[in-house]
Design a protein around this motif. Structure first.
Motif, PDB file in Angstrom:
ATOM      1  N   GLU A  84       0.824  -1.211   0.000  1.00 38.11           N
ATOM      2  CA  GLU A  84       0.000   0.000   0.000  1.00 38.11           C
ATOM      3  C   GLU A  84       0.855   1.257   0.000  1.00 38.11           C
ATOM      4  N   ARG A  85       1.977   1.225   0.704  1.00 41.46           N
ATOM      5  CA  ARG A  85       2.853   2.397   0.755  1.00 41.46           C
ATOM      6  C   ARG A  85       3.559   2.646  -0.576  1.00 41.46           C
ATOM      7  N   LYS A  86       3.664   1.625  -1.416  1.00 41.00           N
ATOM      8  CA  LYS A  86       4.284   1.776  -2.736  1.00 41.00           C
ATOM      9  C   LYS A  86       3.374   2.499  -3.728  1.00 41.00           C
ATOM     10  N   LYS A  87       2.084   2.499  -3.478  1.00 37.70           N
ATOM     11  CA  LYS A  87       1.134   3.090  -4.416  1.00 37.70           C
ATOM     12  C   LYS A  87       1.372   4.601  -4.521  1.00 37.70           C
ATOM     13  N   PRO A  88       1.126   5.167  -5.708  1.00 35.74           N
ATOM     14  CA  PRO A  88       1.342   6.617  -5.868  1.00 35.74           C
ATOM     15  C   PRO A  88       0.348   7.422  -5.018  1.00 35.74           C
ATOM     16  N   LEU A  89       0.845   8.522  -4.485  1.00 37.81           N
ATOM     17  CA  LEU A  89       0.023   9.376  -3.634  1.00 37.81           C
ATOM     18  C   LEU A  89      -0.810  10.340  -4.471  1.00 37.81           C
ATOM     19  N   PRO A  90      -2.031  10.637  -4.043  1.00 36.72           N
ATOM     20  CA  PRO A  90      -2.835  11.656  -4.724  1.00 36.72           C
ATOM     21  C   PRO A  90      -2.186  13.042  -4.584  1.00 36.72           C
ATOM     22  N   GLU A  91      -2.624  13.971  -5.379  1.00 38.05           N
ATOM     23  CA  GLU A  91      -2.084  15.331  -5.372  1.00 38.05           C
ATOM     24  C   GLU A  91      -2.297  15.994  -4.015  1.00 38.05           C
ATOM     25  N   GLY A  92      -1.259  16.623  -3.486  1.00 38.70           N
ATOM     26  CA  GLY A  92      -1.359  17.357  -2.237  1.00 38.70           C
ATOM     27  C   GLY A  92      -1.288  16.503  -0.986  1.00 38.70           C
ATOM     28  N   VAL A  93      -0.883  15.276  -1.118  1.00 38.61           N
ATOM     29  CA  VAL A  93      -0.823  14.352   0.016  1.00 38.61           C
ATOM     30  C   VAL A  93       0.635  13.980   0.268  1.00 38.61           C
ATOM     31  N   LYS A  94       1.025  13.891   1.534  1.00 40.60           N
ATOM     32  CA  LYS A  94       2.412  13.623   1.901  1.00 40.60           C
ATOM     33  C   LYS A  94       2.719  12.137   2.127  1.00 40.60           C
ATOM     34  N   TYR A  95       1.770  11.409   2.707  1.00 39.72           N
ATOM     35  CA  TYR A  95       2.038  10.005   3.023  1.00 39.72           C
ATOM     36  C   TYR A  95       0.734   9.244   3.205  1.00 39.72           C
ATOM     37  N   TRP A  96       0.855   7.915   3.295  1.00 34.49           N
ATOM     38  CA  TRP A  96      -0.306   7.052   3.539  1.00 34.49           C
ATOM     39  C   TRP A  96      -0.449   6.830   5.038  1.00 34.49           C
ATOM     40  N   GLY A  97      -1.668   6.967   5.523  1.00 34.55           N
ATOM     41  CA  GLY A  97      -2.004   6.612   6.891  1.00 34.55           C
ATOM     42  C   GLY A  97      -2.920   5.396   6.854  1.00 34.55           C
ATOM     43  N   PHE A  98      -3.122   4.775   7.991  1.00 33.49           N
ATOM     44  CA  PHE A  98      -3.930   3.561   8.021  1.00 33.49           C
ATOM     45  C   PHE A  98      -4.876   3.574   9.208  1.00 33.49           C
ATOM     46  N   ASP A  99      -6.150   3.273   8.937  1.00 35.68           N
ATOM     47  CA  ASP A  99      -7.140   3.045   9.983  1.00 35.68           C
ATOM     48  C   ASP A  99      -7.176   1.548  10.243  1.00 35.68           C
ATOM     49  N   CYS A 100      -7.113   1.171  11.498  1.00 35.51           N
ATOM     50  CA  CYS A 100      -7.056  -0.254  11.849  1.00 35.51           C
ATOM     51  C   CYS A 100      -8.182  -0.620  12.810  1.00 35.51           C
ATOM     52  N   LYS A 101      -8.755  -1.776  12.560  1.00 33.35           N
ATOM     53  CA  LYS A 101      -9.714  -2.383  13.484  1.00 33.35           C
ATOM     54  C   LYS A 101      -9.190  -3.774  13.794  1.00 33.35           C
ATOM     55  N   PHE A 102      -9.372  -4.181  15.036  1.00 32.04           N
ATOM     56  CA  PHE A 102      -8.832  -5.462  15.463  1.00 32.04           C
ATOM     57  C   PHE A 102      -9.746  -6.063  16.513  1.00 32.04           C
ATOM     58  N   GLY A 103      -9.908  -7.377  16.452  1.00 30.25           N
ATOM     59  CA  GLY A 103     -10.710  -8.056  17.457  1.00 30.25           C
ATOM     60  C   GLY A 103     -10.783  -9.545  17.203  1.00 30.25           C
ATOM     61  N   GLN A 104     -11.622 -10.178  17.977  1.00 34.26           N
ATOM     62  CA  GLN A 104     -11.808 -11.619  17.838  1.00 34.26           C
ATOM     63  C   GLN A 104     -12.695 -11.927  16.642  1.00 34.26           C
ATOM     64  N   SER A 105     -13.614 -11.011  16.328  1.00 30.91           N
ATOM     65  CA  SER A 105     -14.483 -11.169  15.163  1.00 30.91           C
ATOM     66  C   SER A 105     -14.788  -9.783  14.606  1.00 30.91           C
ATOM     67  N   GLU A 106     -15.462  -9.746  13.455  1.00 35.87           N
ATOM     68  CA  GLU A 106     -15.784  -8.463  12.832  1.00 35.87           C
ATOM     69  C   GLU A 106     -16.741  -7.645  13.707  1.00 35.87           C
ATOM     70  N   GLU A 107     -17.645  -8.308  14.385  1.00 35.74           N
ATOM     71  CA  GLU A 107     -18.622  -7.618  15.224  1.00 35.74           C
ATOM     72  C   GLU A 107     -17.983  -7.007  16.469  1.00 35.74           C
ATOM     73  N   THR A 108     -16.958  -7.639  17.003  1.00 34.57           N
ATOM     74  CA  THR A 108     -16.337  -7.162  18.242  1.00 34.57           C
ATOM     75  C   THR A 108     -15.077  -6.343  17.988  1.00 34.57           C
ATOM     76  N   ALA A 109     -14.763  -6.067  16.741  1.00 35.92           N
ATOM     77  CA  ALA A 109     -13.538  -5.331  16.416  1.00 35.92           C
ATOM     78  C   ALA A 109     -13.619  -3.894  16.900  1.00 35.92           C
ATOM     79  N   VAL A 110     -12.501  -3.398  17.404  1.00 35.87           N
ATOM     80  CA  VAL A 110     -12.393  -2.016  17.873  1.00 35.87           C
ATOM     81  C   VAL A 110     -11.249  -1.328  17.136  1.00 35.87           C
ATOM     82  N   GLU A 111     -11.314   0.007  17.086  1.00 34.46           N
ATOM     83  CA  GLU A 111     -10.257   0.775  16.431  1.00 34.46           C
ATOM     84  C   GLU A 111      -9.000   0.726  17.294  1.00 34.46           C
ATOM     85  N   VAL A 112      -7.858   0.486  16.647  1.00 35.13           N
ATOM     86  CA  VAL A 112      -6.572   0.450  17.337  1.00 35.13           C
ATOM     87  C   VAL A 112      -5.544   1.210  16.509  1.00 35.13           C
TER      88      VAL A 112
END
Length: 91
Positions: free
Chosen positions: A32-60
């Motif tokens: 994902e970090r290798k992909k070209p950045l859109p105009e006016g953007v400095k870097y890639w950030g990532f939103d992460c969810k983690f848990g035992q299942s999709e229903e119980t996943a929380v943002e981390v």
């Protein structure tokens, strides 16, 4: 990346499965970090969810993802759900 990993396999031991999960996450982030950045953007950030299942996943935070995987394994939980969404970040 939305994926549920199972940690019970008849031939492969749990520590090896945990290593493969961490490797899959690192490989996804690298690609994902290798992909070209859109105009006016400095870097890639990532939103992460983690848990035992999709229903119980929380943002981390991305930095705490591997330690949380280790915590679930220590508690003998045999499924791990990981969701990582890339987003362009400007400073």
């Amino acid at each position: 990346m939305k994926k549920t990993f199972k940690l019970d396999h008849p031939k492969i031991k749990v520590p090896r499965l945990v290593d493969s999960i961490k490797h899959d996450i690192k490989k996804f982030l690298k690609n994902e970090r290798k992909k070209p950045l859109p105009e006016g953007v400095k870097y890639w950030g990532f939103d992460c969810k983690f848990g035992q299942s999709e229903e119980t996943a929380v943002e981390v935070e991305l930095s705490s993802l591997t330690s949380r995987i280790d915590d679930l394994v220590e508690n003998r939980i045999m499924t791990v759900y990981v969701e990582i969404t890339p987003k362009p970040m400007a400073r």
